[in-house]
Design a protein around this motif. Structure first.
Motif, PDB file in Angstrom:
ATOM      1  N   ALA A 659      47.592  31.929  34.335  1.00  0.00           N
ATOM      2  CA  ALA A 659      48.338  30.904  35.053  1.00  0.00           C
ATOM      3  C   ALA A 659      47.672  30.625  36.391  1.00  0.00           C
ATOM      4  CB  ALA A 659      49.780  31.349  35.258  1.00  0.00           C
ATOM      5  N   ASP A 660      48.161  29.603  37.056  1.00  0.00           N
ATOM      6  CA  ASP A 660      47.592  29.242  38.350  1.00  0.00           C
ATOM      7  C   ASP A 660      47.721  30.385  39.337  1.00  0.00           C
ATOM      8  OD1 ASP A 660      47.020  26.762  37.414  1.00  0.00           O
ATOM      9  OD2 ASP A 660      48.886  25.864  38.141  1.00  0.00           O
ATOM     10  N   SER A 661      46.640  30.690  39.999  1.00  0.00           N
ATOM     11  CA  SER A 661      46.665  31.654  41.087  1.00  0.00           C
ATOM     12  C   SER A 661      45.449  31.405  41.951  1.00  0.00           C
ATOM     13  CB  SER A 661      46.641  33.104  40.549  1.00  0.00           C
ATOM     14  OG  SER A 661      45.483  33.311  39.765  1.00  0.00           O
ATOM     15  N   PRO A 662      45.501  31.800  43.211  1.00  0.00           N
ATOM     16  CA  PRO A 662      44.359  31.559  44.095  1.00  0.00           C
ATOM     17  C   PRO A 662      43.087  32.167  43.539  1.00  0.00           C
ATOM     18  CG  PRO A 662      46.276  32.291  45.345  1.00  0.00           C
ATOM     19  CD  PRO A 662      46.609  32.461  43.895  1.00  0.00           C
ATOM     20  N   GLY A 663      41.961  31.501  43.806  1.00  0.00           N
ATOM     21  CA  GLY A 663      40.696  31.966  43.285  1.00  0.00           C
ATOM     22  C   GLY A 663      40.349  33.363  43.731  1.00  0.00           C
ATOM     23  N   TRP A 664      40.743  33.720  44.994  1.00  0.00           N
ATOM     24  CA  TRP A 664      40.382  35.054  45.475  1.00  0.00           C
ATOM     25  C   TRP A 664      41.099  36.131  44.689  1.00  0.00           C
ATOM     26  CZ3 TRP A 664      44.074  38.402  47.238  1.00  0.00           C
ATOM     27  CH2 TRP A 664      45.313  37.864  47.597  1.00  0.00           C
ATOM     28  N   GLN A 665      42.314  35.794  44.180  1.00  0.00           N
ATOM     29  CA  GLN A 665      43.047  36.793  43.392  1.00  0.00           C
ATOM     30  C   GLN A 665      42.359  37.011  42.051  1.00  0.00           C
ATOM     31  OE1 GLN A 665      47.123  35.701  42.978  1.00  0.00           O
ATOM     32  NE2 GLN A 665      47.650  36.182  45.090  1.00  0.00           N
ATOM     33  N   LYS A 666      41.904  35.928  41.430  1.00  0.00           N
ATOM     34  CA  LYS A 666      41.240  36.049  40.130  1.00  0.00           C
ATOM     35  C   LYS A 666      39.969  36.877  40.278  1.00  0.00           C
ATOM     36  CE  LYS A 666      42.888  31.474  38.830  1.00  0.00           C
ATOM     37  NZ  LYS A 666      42.493  30.099  38.500  1.00  0.00           N
ATOM     38  N   ASN A 667      39.197  36.564  41.310  1.00  0.00           N
ATOM     39  CA  ASN A 667      37.952  37.290  41.499  1.00  0.00           C
ATOM     40  C   ASN A 667      38.214  38.751  41.822  1.00  0.00           C
ATOM     41  OD1 ASN A 667      36.543  34.955  41.098  1.00  0.00           O
ATOM     42  ND2 ASN A 667      36.438  34.425  43.281  1.00  0.00           N
ATOM     43  N   PHE A 668      39.290  38.990  42.586  1.00  0.00           N
ATOM     44  CA  PHE A 668      39.597  40.362  42.962  1.00  0.00           C
ATOM     45  C   PHE A 668      39.924  41.209  41.742  1.00  0.00           C
ATOM     46  CE2 PHE A 668      42.579  43.692  44.254  1.00  0.00           C
ATOM     47  CZ  PHE A 668      41.832  44.322  45.246  1.00  0.00           C
ATOM     48  N   LYS A 669      40.618  40.596  40.778  1.00  0.00           N
ATOM     49  CA  LYS A 669      41.013  41.361  39.591  1.00  0.00           C
ATOM     50  C   LYS A 669      39.794  41.705  38.746  1.00  0.00           C
ATOM     51  CE  LYS A 669      44.126  38.547  37.985  1.00  0.00           C
ATOM     52  NZ  LYS A 669      45.187  38.012  37.128  1.00  0.00           N
ATOM     53  N   LYS A 670      38.745  40.905  38.842  1.00  0.00           N
ATOM     54  CA  LYS A 670      37.594  41.111  37.980  1.00  0.00           C
ATOM     55  C   LYS A 670      36.565  42.038  38.613  1.00  0.00           C
ATOM     56  CE  LYS A 670      38.078  36.656  35.708  1.00  0.00           C
ATOM     57  NZ  LYS A 670      37.479  35.329  35.462  1.00  0.00           N
ATOM     58  N   LYS A 671      36.586  42.150  39.931  1.00  0.00           N
ATOM     59  CA  LYS A 671      35.595  42.972  40.614  1.00  0.00           C
ATOM     60  C   LYS A 671      36.224  44.311  41.005  1.00  0.00           C
ATOM     61  CE  LYS A 671      33.043  39.022  42.436  1.00  0.00           C
ATOM     62  NZ  LYS A 671      32.586  38.315  43.649  1.00  0.00           N
ATOM     63  N   ARG A 672      35.660  45.410  40.470  1.00  0.00           N
ATOM     64  CA  ARG A 672      36.213  46.744  40.756  1.00  0.00           C
ATOM     65  C   ARG A 672      35.303  47.485  41.718  1.00  0.00           C
ATOM     66  NH1 ARG A 672      36.699  49.604  35.166  1.00  0.00           N
ATOM     67  NH2 ARG A 672      34.596  48.757  35.042  1.00  0.00           N
ATOM     68  N   THR A 673      35.933  48.247  42.609  1.00  0.00           N
ATOM     69  CA  THR A 673      35.155  49.107  43.495  1.00  0.00           C
ATOM     70  C   THR A 673      34.662  50.305  42.691  1.00  0.00           C
ATOM     71  OG1 THR A 673      37.093  50.395  44.118  1.00  0.00           O
ATOM     72  CG2 THR A 673      36.628  48.400  45.416  1.00  0.00           C
ATOM     73  N   PRO A 674      33.628  51.021  43.179  1.00  0.00           N
ATOM     74  CA  PRO A 674      33.166  52.230  42.469  1.00  0.00           C
ATOM     75  C   PRO A 674      34.293  53.240  42.270  1.00  0.00           C
ATOM     76  CG  PRO A 674      31.574  51.573  44.126  1.00  0.00           C
ATOM     77  CD  PRO A 674      32.767  50.686  44.309  1.00  0.00           C
ATOM     78  N   GLU A 675      35.172  53.370  43.266  1.00  0.00           N
ATOM     79  CA  GLU A 675      36.278  54.311  43.135  1.00  0.00           C
ATOM     80  C   GLU A 675      37.222  53.886  42.017  1.00  0.00           C
ATOM     81  OE1 GLU A 675      35.303  52.887  45.890  1.00  0.00           O
ATOM     82  OE2 GLU A 675      34.390  54.568  47.001  1.00  0.00           O
ATOM     83  N   GLN A 676      37.492  52.565  41.933  1.00  0.00           N
ATOM     84  CA  GLN A 676      38.381  52.066  40.880  1.00  0.00           C
ATOM     85  C   GLN A 676      37.739  52.237  39.511  1.00  0.00           C
ATOM     86  OE1 GLN A 676      41.608  50.892  41.196  1.00  0.00           O
ATOM     87  NE2 GLN A 676      41.569  51.042  38.967  1.00  0.00           N
ATOM     88  N   ALA A 677      36.415  51.983  39.441  1.00  0.00           N
ATOM     89  CA  ALA A 677      35.716  52.143  38.169  1.00  0.00           C
ATOM     90  C   ALA A 677      35.791  53.593  37.688  1.00  0.00           C
ATOM     91  CB  ALA A 677      34.256  51.709  38.318  1.00  0.00           C
ATOM     92  N   LYS A 678      35.623  54.537  38.620  1.00  0.00           N
ATOM     93  CA  LYS A 678      35.704  55.954  38.258  1.00  0.00           C
ATOM     94  C   LYS A 678      37.117  56.305  37.787  1.00  0.00           C
ATOM     95  CE  LYS A 678      35.187  60.641  40.035  1.00  0.00           C
ATOM     96  NZ  LYS A 678      34.814  61.488  41.187  1.00  0.00           N
ATOM     97  N   LYS A 679      38.124  55.789  38.507  1.00  0.00           N
ATOM     98  CA  LYS A 679      39.507  56.064  38.126  1.00  0.00           C
ATOM     99  C   LYS A 679      39.787  55.538  36.715  1.00  0.00           C
ATOM    100  CE  LYS A 679      44.297  55.497  39.670  1.00  0.00           C
ATOM    101  NZ  LYS A 679      44.799  55.043  38.375  1.00  0.00           N
ATOM    102  N   ASP A 680      39.261  54.310  36.420  1.00  0.00           N
ATOM    103  CA  ASP A 680      39.475  53.735  35.084  1.00  0.00           C
ATOM    104  C   ASP A 680      38.836  54.614  34.013  1.00  0.00           C
ATOM    105  OD1 ASP A 680      40.826  51.665  36.252  1.00  0.00           O
ATOM    106  OD2 ASP A 680      39.168  50.219  36.136  1.00  0.00           O
TER     107      ASP A 680
END
Length: 737
Positions: A659-680
């Protein structure tokens, strides 16, 4: 009009250019350009009038021709030929132009039966009142009026001797006339009663009396001195011309000052051409020299050769140009009469056969809308191939037939290669290539109003059942956010459908921004006319794939690559179960043991390429808005370049469009930090471990089972266990600390 019913060059050769005025000569050139002929044809024909022919003039004018809202077409050439006496051996009818709605030859009056109307000089003669009424009817008080009272005789005919006066306003003249005690000459200057006097019916700018000095293109002169004056009067009345002033010339003609209400000189010429055409078709033979807006007409309240130039009437016929033109077209329309449903209830006409089962009928229109990179062009190429080969498209059966693909965007080589690439990707044999014609117009496309007749001329007699136009933004005329302009634009597709009896399919882009929260009909860019005009609309929207779905696709791609490699190099033995064939882990383990070092390295390169390709696929959902059929369930697709394939498994069924959402939110959901990648990674390890532990009856979990469940190798599992730190490994078994 179907210009294909005549040989246009044969028609042209029947016209004498000397018999046309300058504007008509230009119209011939514009019509030839519109119908796709070259300037050399116009130039060669123009040489038949050596008195007016100038080398290079045709090319100079040709370079200035451009598409516009109401183009001049081959119908104009046919019209001019008819007016000079040409008649085809088989006459299927006549029309004036592409957008002309006049039919029945535009005839209102039957001149064989029309009865003349009396024309009498007024019993009481008040010259000043006559002229004041004329001025008050045609002019505003502050507008300059041009008139001529001096004359001289040439070839036994009195003509204006000079430009006359043009620096006084209607208000000034009316004021002076009101106090002249009946002496018009004291206001305007004395005139020769043998010659009469003249007046310009359009307001002037006070600088000169040329066409460019006309201040408002308000009126045109209709005069016919080649027939009985009583009959002229009757025809003018029966045609209901929007006459502001009707003046007796003092001799054998009436001067009707007709409201044309043009915005500028170009519109004036167009409207006067239309006016003269209608008058001529109804028996008024008008001198074309009367067309120019600065023309002089006979002044009422004047004596000419012993007779009165007098004002017969004012404000007769229709109130204005728009009302008159609408009346002319309504009287002469070619629309069918209303019919009683009772009369046809037991004998209903056959519905048009389907082109695409459950979606589109032959002779109807379909729009495919979607964002960029959705592969809309590939989707349409797939459809062309399905129609040509009589196959299914997106699961819908297509009627086999001939199709034209109008390519407006790709260069010729790229377009042709795409067709071959799609054929090969679909795995179809090109048995019916003769059913596909491609019209490559990149860099050569015209606005749709100009392209439509060219398309019709080229497609006639080809027996197409579909024409695909890709994409329409290349041919849009007008503002795509304007409903009325886009309605006119979409009418061009109706003309193609009607003239050729084909289905017209075209694609358009989505508006900017997220589309998930919108209805399918509201996603196409521009006016809502785009979505509401076609008989069927297919709308594409992208589905955002989760990591689990991408892993599953990657697993399938690896399995397919392994199996294809094994089939190509070995006779595949029955030592792989169905479950093994669907597990990338098992397939890779099997291949590693089966292949030698070089084969294994080659396969690994193939597998990596397959993984990359699997990660590159996109997912789409097609929703339909149909006029002729019930709504179909949404169709979910994978776009695996260069082809779309239907999701028959149902993997995409539960995915919702973003659904409609600001572009920065979409990009944020797709880009993970190294810490987030490790947690996943750690969360995934724990989830798979707990799942296997609860599934296995003995509660034991092995490294091999984890690798298979996670779609990776045992080495990767061991590295993740080491990274996690909360598990132990003992002889291939895994447990929690």
């Amino acid at each position: 009009m179907d210009n294909n019913q005549y040989d246009l060059l044969e028609v042209l050769n029947s016209i004498e250019p000397a018999g046309l005025d300058y504007q008509q000569w230009l119209n011939v050139g514009m019509a030839l350009d519109q119908e796709g002929y070259g300037v050399d044809i116009w130039d060669a024909w123009s040489r038949k009038d050596p008195g007016r022919y100038h080398p290079g003039e045709c090319q100079k004018k040709w370079n200035g021709f451009h598409g516009h809202g109401t183009p001049v077409t081959g119908g104009t050439i046919v019209q001019y030929a008819r007016e000079q006496g040409w008649t085809p051996s088989h006459d299927p009818g006549q029309a004036l132009d592409w957008d002309d709605t006049i039919s029945s030859d535009g005839i209102i009056v039957d001149t064989d039966w029309v009865e003349g109307r009396d024309v009498k000089e007024p019993d009481s003669w008040d010259p000043v009142k006559q002229l004041i009424t004329y001025l008050e009817t045609l002019f505003e008080a502050g507008e300059n009026v041009g008139y001529v009272v001096k004359s001289w005789k040439k070839d036994e005919k009195w003509i204006p001797a000079d430009k006359g006066a043009y620096d006084r306003t209607a208000g000034q003249l009316i004021e002076a006339l009101s106090s002249c005690n009946g002496d018009i000459g004291s206001v305007l200057g004395d005139y020769n009663p043998e010659a009469g006097a003249w007046i310009r019916f359009n307001p002037m700018d006070g600088m000169d009396v040329k066409d460019r000095n006309v201040a408002d293109y308000r009126y045109s002169l209709v005069e016919s001195d080649g027939m009985d004056i009583e009959k002229q009067h009757a025809i003018i009345r029966e045609l209901e011309l929007p006459v502001a002033c009707l003046v007796h010339s003092g001799k054998k003609s009436l001067h009707a000052i007709v409201r044309v209400d043009a915005a500028d000189f170009m519109e004036y010429k167009k409207r006067v051409d239309y006016l003269y055409t209608i008058c001529k078709k109804n028996g008024l033979e008008i001198d074309p020299q009367n067309k120019n807006p600065s023309r002089l007409s006979r002044m009422p309240g004047i004596i000419r050769g012993g007779h009165k130039q007098f004002l017969m009437d004012t404000n007769i016929g229709k109130a204005n140009w728009a009302e008159w033109k609408e009346w002319i077209e309504s009287v002469n329309d070619d629309l069918p009469d209303p019919e009683s449903l009772e009369d046809v209830w037991d004998d209903l006409p056959e519905l048009a056969p389907c082109l695409i089962d459950g979606v589109l009928r032959q002779g109807h229109k379909m729009l495919i809308a979607g964002p960029s990179k959705a592969g809309k062009s590939f989707l349409q190429i797939e459809m062309c191939i399905a129609i040509a080969e009589g196959r299914e498209w997106l699961g819908w059966k297509c009627t086999q037939g001939r199709v034209m693909y109008v390519n407006l965007e790709l260069d010729r080589a790229s377009c042709l290669h795409r067709f071959r690439d799609v054929y090969q990707s679909l795995g179809y044999k090109p048995d019916n290539l003769r059913n596909i014609d491609i019209w490559n117009l990149r860099g050569k496309s015209r606005p749709m109003d100009k392209l439509a007749p060219m398309l019709i001329r080229r497609a006639a007699k080809k027996n197409y059942i579909a024409i695909v136009i890709d994409p329409i933004y290349k041919v849009i005329t007008g503002d795509e956010n304007s409903a009325d302009q886009m309605a006119n634009f979409c009418n061009q597709f109706d003309k193609v459908c009607t003239e050729l009896g084909v289905a017209v399919i075209y694609c358009h882009h989505h508006s900017k921004g997220g589309q998930g929260g919108k209805k399918a009909m509201d996603r196409a860019s521009g006016s809502g006319v785009f979505a509401r005009d076609p008989d069927a609309m297919l709308d594409m929207i992208e589905l955002e794939l989760s990591e689990d779905v991408l892993k599953a696709e990657e697993n399938k791609a690896v399995c397919a690559a392994c199996r294809q490699y094994l089939d190509a190099h070995f006779k595949l033995e029955d030592d792989l179960s169905d479950d093994d064939l669907c597990s990338s882990y098992q397939m890779l383990s099997y291949c590693e043991n089966k292949l030698d070092k070089w084969q294994w390295e080659a396969l690994q390169r193939i597998v990596e390429a397959a993984k990359t390709r699997a990660r590159a696929v996109t997912a789409w959902r097609i929703e339909g808005t149909l006029r002729e059929f019930p709504k179909f369930p949404a169709v979910n697709l994978w776009f695996d370049y260069p082809c779309h394939r239907v999701d028959t498994v149902g993997v995409l069924g539960d995915i919702q469009p973003e659904a409609d959402s600001p572009g920065w939110q979409k990009n944020f959901k797709k880009k993970r930090t190294p810490e987030q990648a490790k947690k996943d990674r750690m969360d995934s390890l724990e989830e798979q471990y707990e799942s296997l532990k609860s599934f296995n009856q003995d509660g034991k979990v092995t490294v091999k089972e984890l690798a298979e469940s996670m779609g990776t190798t045992e080495k990767t599992v061991r590295n993740r266990i080491k990274e996690h730190g909360g598990f132990w490994i003992d002889e291939g078994n895994v447990g929690k600390k």
